[in-house]
Design an enzyme around this catalytic site. Structure first.
Site, PDB file in Angstrom:
ATOM      1  N   LYS A  20     -12.693  20.240  31.787  1.00 57.92           N
ATOM      2  CA  LYS A  20     -13.898  19.848  32.514  1.00 57.92           C
ATOM      3  C   LYS A  20     -14.796  21.080  32.728  1.00 57.92           C
ATOM      4  CE  LYS A  20     -11.128  16.643  35.319  1.00 57.92           C
ATOM      5  NZ  LYS A  20     -11.058  15.866  36.574  1.00 57.92           N
ATOM      6  N   TYR A  31     -15.547   7.533  32.872  1.00 57.05           N
ATOM      7  CA  TYR A  31     -15.065   7.188  34.222  1.00 57.05           C
ATOM      8  C   TYR A  31     -15.550   5.773  34.537  1.00 57.05           C
ATOM      9  CZ  TYR A  31     -13.558  12.017  34.922  1.00 57.05           C
ATOM     10  OH  TYR A  31     -12.915  13.233  34.818  1.00 57.05           O
ATOM     11  N   ARG A  58       0.598  14.966  30.905  1.00 54.18           N
ATOM     12  CA  ARG A  58       0.365  14.732  32.341  1.00 54.18           C
ATOM     13  C   ARG A  58       1.278  15.626  33.176  1.00 54.18           C
ATOM     14  NH1 ARG A  58      -3.840  11.572  34.433  1.00 54.18           N
ATOM     15  NH2 ARG A  58      -2.457  10.841  36.069  1.00 54.18           N
ATOM     16  N   THR A 115      -2.985  15.072  40.752  1.00 57.65           N
ATOM     17  CA  THR A 115      -4.447  15.119  40.874  1.00 57.65           C
ATOM     18  C   THR A 115      -4.953  16.177  41.863  1.00 57.65           C
ATOM     19  OG1 THR A 115      -4.431  12.757  40.403  1.00 57.65           O
ATOM     20  CG2 THR A 115      -6.475  13.669  41.281  1.00 57.65           C
ATOM     21  N   ARG A 149      -2.954  22.551  36.988  1.00 61.15           N
ATOM     22  CA  ARG A 149      -3.701  22.410  38.247  1.00 61.15           C
ATOM     23  C   ARG A 149      -3.049  23.233  39.364  1.00 61.15           C
ATOM     24  NH1 ARG A 149      -4.578  15.861  37.634  1.00 61.15           N
ATOM     25  NH2 ARG A 149      -6.505  15.918  36.410  1.00 61.15           N
ATOM     26  N   ASN A 178     -10.448  20.032  39.351  1.00 59.44           N
ATOM     27  CA  ASN A 178      -9.050  20.251  38.940  1.00 59.44           C
ATOM     28  C   ASN A 178      -8.922  20.552  37.444  1.00 59.44           C
ATOM     29  OD1 ASN A 178      -9.567  17.743  37.988  1.00 59.44           O
ATOM     30  ND2 ASN A 178      -8.102  16.658  39.280  1.00 59.44           N
ATOM     31  N   HIS A 197      -8.788  16.861  32.493  1.00 62.67           N
ATOM     32  CA  HIS A 197      -8.504  15.423  32.465  1.00 62.67           C
ATOM     33  C   HIS A 197      -7.452  15.196  31.394  1.00 62.67           C
ATOM     34  CE1 HIS A 197      -8.985  11.082  32.021  1.00 62.67           C
ATOM     35  NE2 HIS A 197      -8.914  11.323  30.716  1.00 62.67           N
ATOM     36  N   GLU A 222      -9.884   6.236  25.333  1.00 65.78           N
ATOM     37  CA  GLU A 222     -10.575   7.511  25.517  1.00 65.78           C
ATOM     38  C   GLU A 222     -10.715   8.273  24.193  1.00 65.78           C
ATOM     39  OE1 GLU A 222      -9.185   8.148  30.162  1.00 65.78           O
ATOM     40  OE2 GLU A 222      -8.363   9.462  28.627  1.00 65.78           O
TER      41      GLU A 222
HETATM   42  P1  ADP Z   1      -6.197  12.105  37.364  1.00 67.01           P
HETATM   43  O1  ADP Z   1      -7.304  12.992  36.822  1.00 67.01           O
HETATM   44  O2  ADP Z   1      -5.071  12.921  37.943  1.00 67.01           O
HETATM   45  O3  ADP Z   1      -5.734  11.080  36.365  1.00 67.01           O
HETATM   46  P2  ADP Z   1      -7.692   9.972  38.678  1.00 67.01           P
HETATM   47  O4  ADP Z   1      -7.822   9.338  37.336  1.00 67.01           O
HETATM   48  O5  ADP Z   1      -7.157   9.098  39.770  1.00 67.01           O
HETATM   49  O6  ADP Z   1      -6.797  11.298  38.623  1.00 67.01           O
HETATM   50  O7  ADP Z   1      -9.088  10.514  39.178  1.00 67.01           O
HETATM   51  C1  ADP Z   1      -9.979  11.115  38.270  1.00 67.01           C
HETATM   52  C2  ADP Z   1     -10.546  12.385  38.885  1.00 67.01           C
HETATM   53  O8  ADP Z   1     -11.259  12.043  40.081  1.00 67.01           O
HETATM   54  C3  ADP Z   1      -9.537  13.412  39.355  1.00 67.01           C
HETATM   55  O9  ADP Z   1      -9.049  14.239  38.325  1.00 67.01           O
HETATM   56  C4  ADP Z   1     -10.365  14.203  40.370  1.00 67.01           C
HETATM   57  O10 ADP Z   1     -11.220  15.143  39.710  1.00 67.01           O
HETATM   58  C5  ADP Z   1     -11.232  13.125  40.997  1.00 67.01           C
HETATM   59  N1  ADP Z   1     -10.716  12.572  42.260  1.00 67.01           N
HETATM   60  C6  ADP Z   1      -9.704  11.677  42.397  1.00 67.01           C
HETATM   61  N2  ADP Z   1      -9.534  11.354  43.693  1.00 67.01           N
HETATM   62  C7  ADP Z   1     -10.451  12.056  44.416  1.00 67.01           C
HETATM   63  C8  ADP Z   1     -10.781  12.171  45.807  1.00 67.01           C
HETATM   64  N3  ADP Z   1     -10.141  11.505  46.751  1.00 67.01           N
HETATM   65  N4  ADP Z   1     -11.793  12.984  46.144  1.00 67.01           N
HETATM   66  C9  ADP Z   1     -12.470  13.667  45.223  1.00 67.01           C
HETATM   67  N5  ADP Z   1     -12.216  13.607  43.891  1.00 67.01           N
HETATM   68  C10 ADP Z   1     -11.215  12.827  43.481  1.00 67.01           C
HETATM   69 MG    MG Z   2      -6.913   9.552  35.514  1.00 72.17          MG
END
Ligand code: ADP
Ligand code: MG
Length: 163
Positions: A10, A50, A90, A96, A107, A127, A130, A141
């Site tokens: 990212k 997203y 992962r 996350t 991360r 973080n 992705h 994706e």
């Molecule tokens: P991951 O990237 O671990 O698969 P998700 O798909 O649930 O997590 O969420 C996508 C992205 O949204 C996360 O990587 C993070 O950057 C952001 N995110 C998720 N939850 C939150 C939150 N509560 N507040 C702010 N950003 C969030």
């Molecule tokens: Mg995700």
């Protein structure tokens, strides 16, 4: 099972000059890069990545903040191939929230932000990476980010030596 998965470095990963160090970890673990490109996407494309699924799982505010975050700079899209690559990548990326992500994960080692901080500031959690979360996500994706011609089948020397 040999799988392909999508990884995005990212904008924060690119801006912090972490491309080499993050990619090195995947290569060190034996994963094969089968596609890679740098893109500065717009909000329309970000919404395709997203999807409404984020709204269902995390709420509208998080999706909005994420779409704003992912367009702040170029992103490096990487398609990785390997044994059970979706789950394995992962694991390497970590959970996350950086604050609670395990040390040893990408991360956990390179970031420390918390949900509380991000939510108070109404920003997306920075973080770095992705990674597709399921077979279905990986399929959709990879198709979104890469054309067939941009994905390559080739043998690494390790594979060639086992012939
Ligand atoms: P991951 O990237 O671990 O698969 P998700 O798909 O649930 O997590 O969420 C996508 C992205 O949204 C996360 O990587 C993070 O950057 C952001 N995110 C998720 N939850 C939150 C939150 N509560 N507040 C702010 N950003 C969030
Ligand atoms: Mg995700």
């Amino acid at each position: 099972m040999i799988q392909r998965t999508l990884v995005l470095l990212k904008p924060d990963a690119i801006q912090r000059s972490l491309i080499g160090r993050i990619l090195q970890r995947f290569e060190d673990a034996g994963l094969k890069v089968v596609g890679m490109k740098m893109n500065w996407i717009d909000k329309e494309f970000a919404k395709k990545h997203y999807t409404e699924d984020i709204t269902k799982r995390r709420g509208e505010q998080v999706r909005k903040a994420l779409i704003e975050y992912i367009v702040t700079g170029p992103v490096l899209a990487i398609c990785l191939e390997g044994i059970d690559a979706i789950e394995f990548v992962r694991k390497m990326v970590g959970t996350t929230e950086p604050k609670t992500a395990q040390p040893g994960t990408i991360r956990g080692d390179f970031t420390h932000q918390s949900y509380g901080y991000a939510d108070a500031k109404k920003i997306a959690i920075k973080n770095l990476v992705h990674a597709s979360g399921s077979e279905q996500e990986a399929k959709e994706e990879i198709a979104l980010w890469f054309s067939k011609e941009e994905l390559h089948s080739y043998k690494t020397v390790h594979e060639a030596h086992t012939l």
